[in-house]
Design a protein around this motif. Sequence first.
Motif, short mmCIF file in Angstrom:
data_model
loop_
_atom_site.label_atom_id
_atom_site.label_comp_id
_atom_site.label_asym_id
_atom_site.label_seq_id
_atom_site.Cartn_x
_atom_site.Cartn_y
_atom_site.Cartn_z
N SER A 7 0.91 -1.09 -0.21
CA SER A 7 0.19 -0.19 0.11
C SER A 7 0.59 1.18 0.07
N ASN A 272 -8.26 6.74 -2.93
CA ASN A 272 -7.61 8.30 -2.59
C ASN A 272 -9.18 9.27 -2.78
N ASP A 279 -4.48 8.76 0.64
CA ASP A 279 -5.21 7.81 1.22
C ASP A 279 -6.05 7.41 2.63
#
Length: 444
Positions: A7, A272, A279
């Motif tokens: 991520s 997002n 995020d």
Amino acid sequence: MRTPSCSPLFSLVALCALTPMAQAIEIYNEDEGATVLNADLSAGYGWYSSSRNYLGDPARRSGRMHWQEGYLKYGLRGTTDRVGAGSVYGAVSLLSSATWGEGDIGGITAGSERRTALEDAYFGWKSGDSIPALGADGVDFSFGRQLVTVSGFLITDDGFNPGKAFSPIEDSNGRFDRGGAFYIGQRLAFANTAVLKVGGNEGLHSSVAWLKSDNPGQSKTELAVATVDYTTPFGSLGSTYIRGLDVDERYVFADRGERKGMDVYSIRGQGNAGIENADFAFEVARQEKRSGSQRGMFLDAGYTFADLPWQPTVSYRFSRYSEGWDFLFQGGFRGRYQGEVAVNYAGSVTSNMRINDILLSLKPTESLTLNAMAFDYHQLSRRDERDFSAREIDLYLDWRVTENVLLSPLIGFYKPEKWLDNGGLQSGSADTNVYLQFNVWLTF
């Protein structure tokens, strides 16, 4: 049990190469990838030390312990599109694991565990372009022994790896032993699975799955799972439904017997939201069990300052679990665990708990990431049980030394409100526990 994550929120780019399909040794390649067979090899070793323990043993008041863990995973993985419509794929692997020394400070392993066993053994089919309405590989069906992860935080893997010291019921006699390597171990696959994914990864897509664990530490739970998601470039929204089908009564402890017949519902999202370098994620879940309804949830928000030196990432996460929440096969939130000492050794932080935590991540070079995390754990209620309220700070780095070697040292500081003699679990006193670990990851 901090797991690799790809991520962008956490900037742990170096850890992405540790995922099972990141690297391989090519054995056979026909017609530029039409048929490929690879050999996979990965290994890990960890050294751990702690100035306090959480064994609940008044005779070990000083509590200092040292131990080591390791694993080696090796096998074959292949794919071919020479089968008519679509392509088939599969893998088979073995995993060897061990714990040495005194065993861990949570009383999960004893230090004498050794095991080699089958890890992966699965087969699958992808539709390719044979069903245009569903897009490329719009149908993906697989079955066998494999790692299955469901979006969100309810099912991450079957990665709980207890050892001989784990005795949740009387006369356990080591029958919960899964080979040790409790922290570093990669014994993640569900023993029996059937998974159908429809619609790919964009737009509207869904999945259904049958999962059966052979993990005695999970009471060999059997589940049915269904998901539906809608994904855009800005993020995704989805829902998960889980039905508990069965458990093995020989390994039932605590509230695990309630998994049979339990229903779990959740709504989740991540993305997002159209904000570059941001995020966000959340999940709200409800469990309906014989004893009543339970709630679990988390939300987090983060931002990467991409134009600043070292590209700092800052994020905040809030999570809350009601008193009877069952953590199921929960792991990290997209690879981000809830502390080192607290979640692994010092008591339950996945039920009857409210947690706030903050992450700061810096990236001085492409091969080095510096991380700092701070946690505040607040137990919601005390009903004839110990108090696990505490605070924790973890400082660690991930350094890719070479393409195949990654080092990850960590120092953690855990400060409980209570200790063994006044309603907590930590040995010696309620002073700050200094926890050290050094992990080495190898992939070939």
